[in-house]
Design a protein around this motif. Sequence first.
Motif, PDB file in Angstrom:
ATOM      1  N   TYR A 170      15.867   4.456  -1.811  1.00  0.00           N
ATOM      2  CA  TYR A 170      16.563   4.222  -0.509  1.00  0.00           C
ATOM      3  C   TYR A 170      15.698   2.980  -0.148  1.00  0.00           C
ATOM      4  O   TYR A 170      16.306   1.880   0.264  1.00  0.00           O
ATOM      5  CB  TYR A 170      16.367   5.354   0.384  1.00  0.00           C
ATOM      6  CG  TYR A 170      17.203   4.801   1.661  1.00  0.00           C
ATOM      7  CD1 TYR A 170      18.580   4.949   1.943  1.00  0.00           C
ATOM      8  CD2 TYR A 170      16.481   4.531   2.874  1.00  0.00           C
ATOM      9  CE1 TYR A 170      19.065   4.510   3.105  1.00  0.00           C
ATOM     10  CE2 TYR A 170      17.042   4.150   4.064  1.00  0.00           C
ATOM     11  CZ  TYR A 170      18.380   4.192   4.229  1.00  0.00           C
ATOM     12  OH  TYR A 170      18.956   3.682   5.485  1.00  0.00           O
ATOM     13  N   PHE A 171      14.515   3.025   0.157  1.00  0.00           N
ATOM     14  CA  PHE A 171      13.663   2.017   0.897  1.00  0.00           C
ATOM     15  C   PHE A 171      13.377   0.688  -0.143  1.00  0.00           C
ATOM     16  O   PHE A 171      13.265  -0.351   0.555  1.00  0.00           O
ATOM     17  CB  PHE A 171      12.246   2.577   1.505  1.00  0.00           C
ATOM     18  CG  PHE A 171      12.641   3.385   2.603  1.00  0.00           C
ATOM     19  CD1 PHE A 171      12.841   2.624   3.814  1.00  0.00           C
ATOM     20  CD2 PHE A 171      12.598   4.675   2.676  1.00  0.00           C
ATOM     21  CE1 PHE A 171      13.170   3.488   5.013  1.00  0.00           C
ATOM     22  CE2 PHE A 171      12.691   5.339   3.653  1.00  0.00           C
ATOM     23  CZ  PHE A 171      13.093   4.746   4.926  1.00  0.00           C
ATOM     24  N   ALA A 172      13.165   0.903  -1.315  1.00  0.00           N
ATOM     25  CA  ALA A 172      12.793  -0.024  -2.359  1.00  0.00           C
ATOM     26  C   ALA A 172      13.652  -1.506  -2.142  1.00  0.00           C
ATOM     27  O   ALA A 172      13.215  -2.396  -2.095  1.00  0.00           O
ATOM     28  CB  ALA A 172      12.659   0.054  -3.803  1.00  0.00           C
TER      29      ALA A 172
ATOM     30  N   ARG B 228       5.089   1.326  -6.949  1.00  0.00           N
ATOM     31  CA  ARG B 228       5.256   0.515  -5.552  1.00  0.00           C
ATOM     32  C   ARG B 228       4.888  -0.599  -5.412  1.00  0.00           C
ATOM     33  O   ARG B 228       5.372  -1.482  -4.519  1.00  0.00           O
ATOM     34  CB  ARG B 228       4.377   1.373  -4.743  1.00  0.00           C
ATOM     35  CG  ARG B 228       5.000   2.740  -4.375  1.00  0.00           C
ATOM     36  CD  ARG B 228       3.682   3.693  -3.410  1.00  0.00           C
ATOM     37  NE  ARG B 228       4.108   5.053  -3.293  1.00  0.00           N
ATOM     38  CZ  ARG B 228       5.049   5.343  -2.152  1.00  0.00           C
ATOM     39  NH1 ARG B 228       5.206   4.577  -1.128  1.00  0.00           N
ATOM     40  NH2 ARG B 228       5.422   6.599  -1.882  1.00  0.00           N
ATOM     41  N   SER B 229       4.127  -1.403  -6.348  1.00  0.00           N
ATOM     42  CA  SER B 229       3.803  -2.826  -6.174  1.00  0.00           C
ATOM     43  C   SER B 229       4.855  -3.637  -6.923  1.00  0.00           C
ATOM     44  O   SER B 229       5.652  -3.256  -7.939  1.00  0.00           O
ATOM     45  CB  SER B 229       2.621  -3.090  -7.072  1.00  0.00           C
ATOM     46  OG  SER B 229       1.432  -2.536  -6.620  1.00  0.00           O
ATOM     47  N   ALA B 230       5.263  -4.777  -6.297  1.00  0.00           N
ATOM     48  CA  ALA B 230       6.470  -5.454  -6.574  1.00  0.00           C
ATOM     49  C   ALA B 230       6.139  -7.008  -6.161  1.00  0.00           C
ATOM     50  O   ALA B 230       5.249  -7.216  -5.391  1.00  0.00           O
ATOM     51  CB  ALA B 230       7.670  -4.886  -6.301  1.00  0.00           C
ATOM     52  N   ALA B 231       7.256  -7.862  -6.466  1.00  0.00           N
ATOM     53  CA  ALA B 231       7.078  -9.167  -5.990  1.00  0.00           C
ATOM     54  C   ALA B 231       8.573  -9.616  -5.881  1.00  0.00           C
ATOM     55  O   ALA B 231       9.545  -9.400  -6.683  1.00  0.00           O
ATOM     56  CB  ALA B 231       6.169 -10.098  -6.907  1.00  0.00           C
TER      57      ALA B 231
ATOM     58  N   TYR C  83       3.915  -7.630  -2.847  1.00  0.00           N
ATOM     59  CA  TYR C  83       3.745  -6.405  -1.962  1.00  0.00           C
ATOM     60  C   TYR C  83       3.755  -5.135  -2.577  1.00  0.00           C
ATOM     61  O   TYR C  83       3.611  -5.053  -3.841  1.00  0.00           O
ATOM     62  CB  TYR C  83       4.905  -6.561  -0.972  1.00  0.00           C
ATOM     63  CG  TYR C  83       6.210  -6.415  -1.689  1.00  0.00           C
ATOM     64  CD1 TYR C  83       6.698  -5.117  -1.462  1.00  0.00           C
ATOM     65  CD2 TYR C  83       7.017  -7.288  -2.297  1.00  0.00           C
ATOM     66  CE1 TYR C  83       7.840  -4.655  -2.204  1.00  0.00           C
ATOM     67  CE2 TYR C  83       8.099  -7.046  -2.840  1.00  0.00           C
ATOM     68  CZ  TYR C  83       8.804  -5.790  -2.603  1.00  0.00           C
ATOM     69  OH  TYR C  83       9.759  -5.466  -3.317  1.00  0.00           O
ATOM     70  N   ARG C  84       3.303  -4.189  -1.679  1.00  0.00           N
ATOM     71  CA  ARG C  84       3.134  -2.876  -2.173  1.00  0.00           C
ATOM     72  C   ARG C  84       4.158  -2.113  -1.194  1.00  0.00           C
ATOM     73  O   ARG C  84       3.729  -2.073   0.149  1.00  0.00           O
ATOM     74  CB  ARG C  84       1.828  -2.240  -2.237  1.00  0.00           C
ATOM     75  CG  ARG C  84       1.764  -0.716  -2.655  1.00  0.00           C
ATOM     76  CD  ARG C  84       0.259  -0.245  -3.057  1.00  0.00           C
ATOM     77  NE  ARG C  84      -0.101  -0.007  -1.479  1.00  0.00           N
ATOM     78  CZ  ARG C  84       0.074   1.008  -0.869  1.00  0.00           C
ATOM     79  NH1 ARG C  84       0.557   2.342  -1.460  1.00  0.00           N
ATOM     80  NH2 ARG C  84      -0.815   1.235   0.307  1.00  0.00           N
ATOM     81  N   ARG C  85       5.120  -1.131  -1.697  1.00  0.00           N
ATOM     82  CA  ARG C  85       6.094  -0.633  -0.779  1.00  0.00           C
ATOM     83  C   ARG C  85       5.256   0.462  -0.201  1.00  0.00           C
ATOM     84  O   ARG C  85       4.329   1.326  -0.846  1.00  0.00           O
ATOM     85  CB  ARG C  85       7.161  -0.025  -1.496  1.00  0.00           C
ATOM     86  CG  ARG C  85       8.118   0.711  -0.711  1.00  0.00           C
ATOM     87  CD  ARG C  85       9.462   1.280  -1.584  1.00  0.00           C
ATOM     88  NE  ARG C  85       8.860   1.526  -2.872  1.00  0.00           N
ATOM     89  CZ  ARG C  85       8.600   2.729  -3.298  1.00  0.00           C
ATOM     90  NH1 ARG C  85       8.745   3.545  -2.090  1.00  0.00           N
ATOM     91  NH2 ARG C  85       8.357   3.436  -4.397  1.00  0.00           N
ATOM     92  N   ILE C  86       5.207   0.976   0.994  1.00  0.00           N
ATOM     93  CA  ILE C  86       4.488   2.104   1.524  1.00  0.00           C
ATOM     94  C   ILE C  86       5.640   3.358   1.784  1.00  0.00           C
ATOM     95  O   ILE C  86       5.266   4.542   1.662  1.00  0.00           O
ATOM     96  CB  ILE C  86       3.870   1.909   2.887  1.00  0.00           C
ATOM     97  CG1 ILE C  86       2.551   0.822   2.638  1.00  0.00           C
ATOM     98  CG2 ILE C  86       3.298   2.979   3.671  1.00  0.00           C
ATOM     99  CD1 ILE C  86       2.051   0.139   3.832  1.00  0.00           C
TER     100      ILE C  86
ATOM    101  N   GLU D  59       2.755  -3.153   2.197  1.00  0.00           N
ATOM    102  CA  GLU D  59       1.384  -3.737   2.230  1.00  0.00           C
ATOM    103  C   GLU D  59       1.631  -5.318   1.523  1.00  0.00           C
ATOM    104  O   GLU D  59       1.955  -5.401   0.422  1.00  0.00           O
ATOM    105  CB  GLU D  59       0.561  -3.180   1.651  1.00  0.00           C
ATOM    106  CG  GLU D  59      -1.026  -3.875   1.442  1.00  0.00           C
ATOM    107  CD  GLU D  59      -1.867  -3.221   0.504  1.00  0.00           C
ATOM    108  OE1 GLU D  59      -2.966  -3.657   0.235  1.00  0.00           O
ATOM    109  OE2 GLU D  59      -1.412  -1.896   0.010  1.00  0.00           O
ATOM    110  N   ILE D  60       1.643  -6.262   2.380  1.00  0.00           N
ATOM    111  CA  ILE D  60       2.026  -7.719   1.462  1.00  0.00           C
ATOM    112  C   ILE D  60       0.524  -8.242   1.348  1.00  0.00           C
ATOM    113  O   ILE D  60      -0.525  -8.194   2.099  1.00  0.00           O
ATOM    114  CB  ILE D  60       2.442  -8.706   2.680  1.00  0.00           C
ATOM    115  CG1 ILE D  60       3.736  -8.210   3.433  1.00  0.00           C
ATOM    116  CG2 ILE D  60       2.385  -9.976   2.272  1.00  0.00           C
ATOM    117  CD1 ILE D  60       4.195  -9.199   4.404  1.00  0.00           C
ATOM    118  N   LYS D  61       0.216  -8.507   0.006  1.00  0.00           N
ATOM    119  CA  LYS D  61      -1.004  -8.852  -0.598  1.00  0.00           C
ATOM    120  C   LYS D  61      -1.193 -10.175  -0.513  1.00  0.00           C
ATOM    121  O   LYS D  61      -2.250 -10.671  -0.344  1.00  0.00           O
ATOM    122  CB  LYS D  61      -1.078  -8.307  -2.043  1.00  0.00           C
ATOM    123  CG  LYS D  61      -0.764  -6.730  -1.949  1.00  0.00           C
ATOM    124  CD  LYS D  61      -0.824  -6.414  -3.833  1.00  0.00           C
ATOM    125  CE  LYS D  61      -0.971  -4.506  -3.686  1.00  0.00           C
ATOM    126  NZ  LYS D  61      -0.862  -4.224  -5.237  1.00  0.00           N
TER     127      LYS D  61
END
Length: 294
Positions: free
Chosen positions: A271-273, A151-154, A262-265, A239-241
Amino acid sequence: MFRKATRSQWWVAGVIVAALAIHFLVRPGVFDPDSGYSALFFTAVPALFAALLALAPQWEGLVGKSVKATLIALGASGIFLGEGIVCLIMASPLILGVVWFCASSYQGAPDTWYRAGEDMEGGSGKQVPMLLVLGLVMLSGLEGLAFDFERSAAVSASGVYPKSADQIRELGLDTPRFEKDLSLFLRLGFPTPTGTDRHGDVITVDFTEGLMKFRVVEDEYSVVFDVLEDTTPISSWVEIKRSVMKWSSMGDLTAVTWTVEYRRILGPAWYFAPIMRYGLWQMGTYLLETTVSP
């Protein structure tokens, strides 16, 4: 090359347009944060959806009825959601796709537990076990419970500007200004910045709903904005870190990169990523342009 749109297709498009029109045009007139909803909300809006339902094609079969009911539910719920309408817009294709796929598979299931094209006796479509379809859909719904994906990405936005590194640094440390027009995607209904306030190394950005608070950390070739607080509806989706502005000299030019971590919720990931990645890339591009090219 293109087939003429059917009455059903025009009706679907009409429901979507009407729902968006109600939200963006009618809702401000029927809802006030201080006084609440006006009577118009409980008369004119239901009347509009009743008219849409009455004028809609008489869709036969489980698939048509399921899609029609889902469209009406989505359109009606959008009025109540405020900035959440963006999430509904993003999720609508997924919701309608699941409804269509499952309803198509369930049609005729009580007798045979299978679907074969349009007609159970003479259909030409491939047979799909209804329980298999239901199992796959339910399995995908376990993402985040029984299993999960990263879920965490940049995501980064970059540009080259005719400014020195010192000028870029000063612009990055300056109090943010949001004077440029947002992109079409960011104008879909996302909370938009309305003003900023700064106390030392802490910057507070007010939005149309909620606020975001950052701590600014300076490095030799970067400025880091660590998120301390986020009360906007955005925090329900992602969630924007932190965001990081980095630069490097290229003679008379300076290359600048703005990265949002960020971390996708929301799920499912498939679909959402991509949607989240695109939206945050748009945000990074806007921050880069509004900061470096004021």
